[in-house]
Design an enzyme around this catalytic site. Structure first.
Site, short mmCIF file in Angstrom:
data_model
loop_
_atom_site.label_atom_id
_atom_site.label_comp_id
_atom_site.label_asym_id
_atom_site.label_seq_id
_atom_site.Cartn_x
_atom_site.Cartn_y
_atom_site.Cartn_z
N GLY A 55 0.81 -1.21 0.00
CA GLY A 55 0.00 0.00 0.00
C GLY A 55 0.85 1.26 0.00
O GLY A 55 0.55 2.23 -0.71
N CYS A 56 1.91 1.25 0.79
CA CYS A 56 2.78 2.43 0.88
C CYS A 56 3.50 2.67 -0.44
O CYS A 56 3.69 3.82 -0.85
CB CYS A 56 3.78 2.24 2.02
N THR A 57 3.88 1.60 -1.10
CA THR A 57 4.55 1.73 -2.40
C THR A 57 3.58 2.32 -3.43
O THR A 57 3.93 3.27 -4.14
CB THR A 57 5.09 0.36 -2.87
N SER A 93 3.01 6.04 -2.63
CA SER A 93 4.19 6.86 -2.94
C SER A 93 4.38 7.01 -4.45
O SER A 93 4.72 8.10 -4.93
CB SER A 93 5.44 6.25 -2.30
#
Length: 160
Positions: free
Chosen positions: A48-50, A53
């Protein structure tokens, strides 16, 4: 443990000075006069963070054209951020809040419960800060799909 801070639109955004990828320091005070998007995310290089970002990086020019500067923020170290940036060709600057006091100041350092195991961590959240340093909008418990577009639209509306 104290109760998390509950910021709302109209509040003065808590100031911070944090290290970023590349070795510089970023202070919210130095960014007055321009809109700032701060997206807090749990950890570098997780799915999710990738996606989040990469989404902000792909839209970075649109944010700049709309008058906003964007920063990602997690507790990862600057060195880890730099590996994350290189691996995914990210263009969004990433700030390191390793001490997590900035996360506490923004009320995103919360108790999480995953599979019955409780731990403290960052709740995925985004803050839109206006040119005067006031919080214009807050997104909590962010779901990644469509989020970048929602934030960009809010920036455009705020700066219209």
């Amino acid at each position: 443990m104290t109760a998390p801070i509950d910021l709302t639109a109209g509040d003065i955004a808590p100031d911070f000075t944090l290290p970023r990828d590349g070795g510089d320091l970023v202070s919210l005070q130095d960014l007055k006069g321009q809109a700032v998007v701060l997206f807090f995310y749990p950890r570098d290089d997780t799915p999710g963070c990738t996606k989040e970002s990469i989404g902000f990086s792909e839209s970075l020019d649109a944010f700049k054209e709309s008058g906003a500067t964007v920063f990602g923020l997690s507790r990862d170290t600057v060195a880890k951020h730099e590996k994350f940036i290189a691996k995914h060709q990210l263009t969004t600057p990433l700030l390191s809040a390793a001490e997590h006091s900035t996360c506490e100041d923004y009320g995103v350092w919360v108790e999480k419960n995953m599979y019955g195991r409780k731990s403290m961590g960052i709740e995925r959240s985004t803050f839109l800060i206006d040119a005067e340093g006031k919080i214009a909008r807050i997104w909590r418990k962010v779901k990644v799909p469509g989020h970048v577009e929602d934030v960009l639209q809010a920036v455009k509306e705020m700066n219209a």
